[in-house]
Write a protein that holds these residues in place. Structure first.
Motif, mmCIF file in Angstrom:
data_model
loop_
_atom_site.group_PDB
_atom_site.id
_atom_site.type_symbol
_atom_site.label_atom_id
_atom_site.label_comp_id
_atom_site.label_asym_id
_atom_site.label_seq_id
_atom_site.Cartn_x
_atom_site.Cartn_y
_atom_site.Cartn_z
ATOM 1 N N TYR A 187 0.727 -1.139 -0.155
ATOM 2 C CA TYR A 187 0.078 -0.136 0.143
ATOM 3 C C TYR A 187 0.973 1.354 -0.007
ATOM 4 C CZ TYR A 187 -3.365 -3.410 1.675
ATOM 5 O OH TYR A 187 -4.107 -4.654 1.907
ATOM 6 N N THR A 188 0.552 2.195 -0.669
ATOM 7 C CA THR A 188 1.237 3.615 -0.826
ATOM 8 C C THR A 188 0.161 4.590 -0.388
ATOM 9 O OG1 THR A 188 0.908 3.656 -3.060
ATOM 10 C CG2 THR A 188 3.184 2.638 -2.112
ATOM 11 N N ALA A 189 0.597 5.881 0.195
ATOM 12 C CA ALA A 189 0.024 6.912 0.466
ATOM 13 C C ALA A 189 0.692 8.223 0.301
ATOM 14 C CB ALA A 189 -0.922 6.742 1.823
ATOM 15 N N THR A 190 0.120 9.323 0.364
ATOM 16 C CA THR A 190 0.717 10.776 0.356
ATOM 17 C C THR A 190 0.329 11.436 1.198
ATOM 18 O OG1 THR A 190 1.225 10.501 -2.119
ATOM 19 C CG2 THR A 190 1.424 12.489 -1.102
ATOM 20 N N PHE A 191 1.284 12.039 2.281
ATOM 21 C CA PHE A 191 1.022 12.908 3.207
ATOM 22 C C PHE A 191 1.224 14.505 2.601
ATOM 23 C CE2 PHE A 191 2.706 10.403 7.008
ATOM 24 C CZ PHE A 191 1.603 9.832 7.350
ATOM 25 N N GLU A 192 0.045 15.005 2.387
ATOM 26 C CA GLU A 192 -0.054 16.637 2.174
ATOM 27 C C GLU A 192 0.117 17.458 3.364
ATOM 28 O OE1 GLU A 192 -0.131 17.197 -0.914
ATOM 29 O OE2 GLU A 192 -0.495 15.163 -1.742
ATOM 30 N N PRO A 193 0.911 18.443 3.018
ATOM 31 C CA PRO A 193 1.043 19.478 4.217
ATOM 32 C C PRO A 193 -0.096 20.513 4.692
ATOM 33 C CG PRO A 193 2.176 20.329 2.183
ATOM 34 C CD PRO A 193 1.561 18.950 2.136
ATOM 35 N N ASP A 194 -1.176 20.737 3.951
ATOM 36 C CA ASP A 194 -2.262 21.812 3.812
ATOM 37 C C ASP A 194 -3.435 21.018 4.019
ATOM 38 O OD1 ASP A 194 -2.048 20.823 1.174
ATOM 39 O OD2 ASP A 194 -2.281 22.680 0.571
ATOM 40 N N ILE A 244 -0.972 15.190 13.439
ATOM 41 C CA ILE A 244 0.431 15.650 12.362
ATOM 42 C C ILE A 244 -0.098 15.457 11.005
ATOM 43 C CG2 ILE A 244 2.679 15.236 11.954
ATOM 44 C CD1 ILE A 244 2.081 16.360 15.143
ATOM 45 N N SER A 245 -0.360 14.141 10.463
ATOM 46 C CA SER A 245 -0.693 14.015 9.097
ATOM 47 C C SER A 245 -1.468 12.677 9.219
ATOM 48 C CB SER A 245 0.084 14.088 8.337
ATOM 49 O OG SER A 245 -0.197 14.340 6.980
ATOM 50 N N ALA A 246 -2.384 12.504 8.037
ATOM 51 C CA ALA A 246 -2.867 11.231 7.532
ATOM 52 C C ALA A 246 -3.237 11.019 6.285
ATOM 53 C CB ALA A 246 -4.105 10.998 8.408
ATOM 54 N N SER A 247 -3.169 9.795 5.670
ATOM 55 C CA SER A 247 -3.778 9.734 4.185
ATOM 56 C C SER A 247 -4.129 8.470 3.970
ATOM 57 C CB SER A 247 -2.316 10.063 3.492
ATOM 58 O OG SER A 247 -2.662 9.935 1.893
#
Length: 155
Positions: free
Chosen positions: A48-55, A149-152
């Motif tokens: 599995y892959t995902a991308t964290f976006e800062p905004d 902090i972040s999620a995807s």
């Protein structure tokens, strides 16, 4: 009045120094980041892959992540950058969440995979057998301050 102004200035300086220390200490004691080439290979082979976006909602100028995540049966690899902070953990979550309150509402059903000790790239290995059909989101959380902090979503 002069003493009151001096006391206020002292307290403001003390508070600023304390806040700067909280921000800087995790950066100063962080171990070396894993090699990007090794992480790229792991992500390329990940299930599995995902991308964290800062905004994204839930993140702010002090709490964010940006980069690519790869999740396999026994490790999570990340190439990118996280806002520095203490006591970060990686979780798998059964539904996408994008705020402190949303994560706290589902935290009991989330699965903690491990600690994150670096802010540029990380690799978290874990031993548990995971039924990935129960989760669709990878999330980084600050335990100390109960901060998203972040999620995807990865599926």
């Amino acid at each position: 009045m002069k003493k009151l102004l001096l006391l206020a200035a002292f307290l403001a300086t003390l508070a600023t120094g304390f806040a700067a220390g909280i921000y800087a200490l995790p950066i100063m004691i962080a171990p070396a980041s894993p090699d990007s080439a090794q992480l790229s290979e792991i992500i390329a082979e990940a299930e599995y892959t995902a991308t964290f976006e800062p905004d994204i909602p839930g993140s702010d100028f002090l709490h964010w992540g940006e980069g690519r995540v790869g999740i396999s049966r026994h490790q999570v690899a990340f190439i990118g950058e996280l806002a520095p902070g203490p006591d970060y953990r990686v979780y798998l979550v059964p539904q996408y969440v994008n705020s402190d309150q949303e994560f706290l509402a589902v935290k009991s059903s989330a699965l903690q995979l491990g600690e994150v000790n670096t802010f540029n790239n990380f690799l978290v290995a874990f031993d548990q057998q995971i039924d990935f059909t129960q989760y669709n989101t990878v999330l980084v959380w600050c335990e100390t301050f109960q901060k998203y902090i972040s999620a995807s979503q990865f599926r």
